[in-house]
Design a protein around this motif. Structure first.
Motif, PDB file in Angstrom:
ATOM      1  N   ASN A  29      39.343  34.181  40.289  1.00 39.00           N
ATOM      2  CA  ASN A  29      39.728  35.239  41.148  1.00 39.00           C
ATOM      3  C   ASN A  29      39.483  34.630  42.652  1.00 39.00           C
ATOM      4  O   ASN A  29      38.347  34.913  43.311  1.00 39.00           O
ATOM      5  CB  ASN A  29      39.102  36.674  40.785  1.00 39.00           C
ATOM      6  CG  ASN A  29      39.653  37.665  41.358  1.00 39.00           C
ATOM      7  OD1 ASN A  29      39.994  37.688  42.574  1.00 39.00           O
ATOM      8  ND2 ASN A  29      39.699  38.760  40.707  1.00 39.00           N
ATOM      9  N   GLU A  30      40.805  34.617  43.339  1.00 41.79           N
ATOM     10  CA  GLU A  30      40.614  34.035  44.840  1.00 41.79           C
ATOM     11  C   GLU A  30      40.139  35.237  45.521  1.00 41.79           C
ATOM     12  O   GLU A  30      39.602  34.838  46.410  1.00 41.79           O
ATOM     13  CB  GLU A  30      41.941  33.991  45.054  1.00 41.79           C
ATOM     14  CG  GLU A  30      43.003  32.733  44.316  1.00 41.79           C
ATOM     15  CD  GLU A  30      42.128  31.397  44.520  1.00 41.79           C
ATOM     16  OE1 GLU A  30      41.339  31.347  45.533  1.00 41.79           O
ATOM     17  OE2 GLU A  30      42.578  30.525  43.902  1.00 41.79           O
ATOM     18  N   GLU A  31      40.227  36.576  45.214  1.00 40.56           N
ATOM     19  CA  GLU A  31      39.707  37.471  46.094  1.00 40.56           C
ATOM     20  C   GLU A  31      38.204  37.626  46.104  1.00 40.56           C
ATOM     21  O   GLU A  31      37.615  37.643  46.981  1.00 40.56           O
ATOM     22  CB  GLU A  31      40.323  38.940  45.715  1.00 40.56           C
ATOM     23  CG  GLU A  31      41.815  38.895  45.869  1.00 40.56           C
ATOM     24  CD  GLU A  31      42.345  40.259  45.809  1.00 40.56           C
ATOM     25  OE1 GLU A  31      41.570  41.070  45.350  1.00 40.56           O
ATOM     26  OE2 GLU A  31      43.670  40.349  45.868  1.00 40.56           O
ATOM     27  N   THR A  32      37.710  37.389  44.846  1.00 38.96           N
ATOM     28  CA  THR A  32      36.167  37.634  44.637  1.00 38.96           C
ATOM     29  C   THR A  32      35.180  36.396  44.583  1.00 38.96           C
ATOM     30  O   THR A  32      34.235  36.361  44.729  1.00 38.96           O
ATOM     31  CB  THR A  32      36.143  38.446  43.245  1.00 38.96           C
ATOM     32  OG1 THR A  32      36.395  37.661  42.096  1.00 38.96           O
ATOM     33  CG2 THR A  32      36.515  39.830  43.241  1.00 38.96           C
ATOM     34  N   GLY A  33      36.182  35.260  44.392  1.00 43.83           N
ATOM     35  CA  GLY A  33      35.623  34.006  44.063  1.00 43.83           C
ATOM     36  C   GLY A  33      34.994  33.927  42.746  1.00 43.83           C
ATOM     37  O   GLY A  33      33.993  32.762  42.548  1.00 43.83           O
TER      38      GLY A  33
END
Length: 354
Positions: free
Chosen positions: A69-73
């Protein structure tokens, strides 16, 4: 031991079981577990999603593949192809539960307990139904008691009448339905461990295929007989095709309309009377057992038929009497004793003179 249920009893159970209760159906192969579930819930307007756990080799097949998930890493899971994303409740049918790999069963644990997969929750109102084959004849594994405890467990034992009603609704071949009506014991086979595992024997799924094969065949020939033997086995196929060669006359026909069939019955070869006699006894036994009314006219028809056998086909007459008095047809014997006691006396005298 699981609680046995007929199809009607299963429907009643499903009607009253809370949606948050999981149900596990135990039963032999070919009795229609998945079909019965799909037809029932589809009639209620619910979508049925069937997953064959024995065919899944990796938990990712069930819970979806991981991704970053690019937003949460952090890593989360993409929803699998079957997971409902529209919020509409489904019936999740987990077939072959006891054929699943151990790592798959660990994933199922969370699903059946919390209705969640990788943090993603099934829509409110969804139901989880599972099915297994049980017995030494099947290559299946033992289920963890902790997993079994998450289910209400029932053994599905559909009756022959259940199948006949369904077959009539589906417009299956009348000859096959008539045969099963007169030979309900041929609908399901018991496994014989002494035989080769590839030996064919009848089950409900096989009878459906047989009926479909014969549906447009007016006059079955030896080629069709061989094909059917590969579906239901040689013994069942032989009996089925013998019933065809009886000019279509069944036990039910004799009981209901013997006077209209006298000339046809008189033309039957001797070897066909054994099957016809068995048909009559099976039909009477099942009719009484299912509380179908056997009228005095019905019994008069049987008496007239037996009178013909006594006068013209004494070997067939003896065969009928031996069958009736074998102990297998107790309800039919009761019907004779009640409505035709004079025949019981006649049968006894006949036996004493042999």
């Amino acid at each position: 031991m699981a609680i046995p249920l007929s199809v009607e009893q299963l429907y009643e159970t499903l009607e009253t079981t809370p949606v948050n209760h999981n149900i596990l159906l135990v039963g032999n192969h070919g009795i229609g577990k998945s079909r019965i579930m799909e037809e029932y819930f589809t009639s209620k307007g619910m979508k049925v999603t069937a997953l064959f756990l024995g065919q899944m080799s990796d938990p990712g097949d069930l819970i979806g593949l991981p991704r970053l998930n690019e937003e949460t890493g952090k890593t989360d899971f993409m929803p699998p192809y079957w997971f409902p994303t529209d919020g509409v409740p489904i019936v999740l049918f987990l077939d072959e539960l006891n054929r699943a790999r151990p790592e798959m069963l660990q994933t199922v644990m969370d699903l059946v307990l919390n209705r969640k997969l990788a943090g993603r929750k099934l829509p409110e109102g969804s139901r989880i139904i599972s099915a297994v084959n049980s017995g030494e004849q099947y290559q299946v594994g033992e289920l963890d008691p902790a997993l079994v405890s998450r289910f209400n467990v029932y053994e599905l034992r559909p009756t022959a009448q259940d199948w006949i009603k369904w077959a009539k609704r589906e417009n299956l071949d009348d000859r096959v339905i008539s045969f099963i009506t007169n030979h309900p014991d041929m609908l399901d086979s018991s496994f014989d461990a002494s035989e080769d595992s590839l030996s064919k024997s009848p089950d409900r799924r096989a009878w459906e295929r047989t009926a479909q094969l014969l549906s447009n065949v007016k006059n079955p020939n030896p080629v069709h007989a061989r094909m059917v033997a590969g579906i239901i086995g040689a013994k069942a196929a032989s009996l089925l095709f013998d019933s065809f060669s009886n000019k279509g006359i069944t036990g039910k026909d004799v009981v209901d309309k013997y006077p209209d069939l006298v000339s046809q019955i008189q033309e039957l070869p001797m070897e066909k009377f054994a099957l016809l006699n068995d048909d009559i006894l099976e039909y009477l036994e099942n009719s009484v057992a299912n509380k179908k009314k056997i009228t005095s006219k019905n019994m008069d028809n049987v008496a007239d038929y037996l009178g013909f056998l006594r006068d013209k086909k004494r070997d067939a007459y003896a065969y009928f009497i031996n069958g009736l008095m074998s102990g297998k047809y107790k309800k039919t014997m009761g019907a004779f004793s009640k409505s035709k006691p004079e025949l019981i006396i006649e049968f006894s005298q006949f036996i004493s003179e042999i």
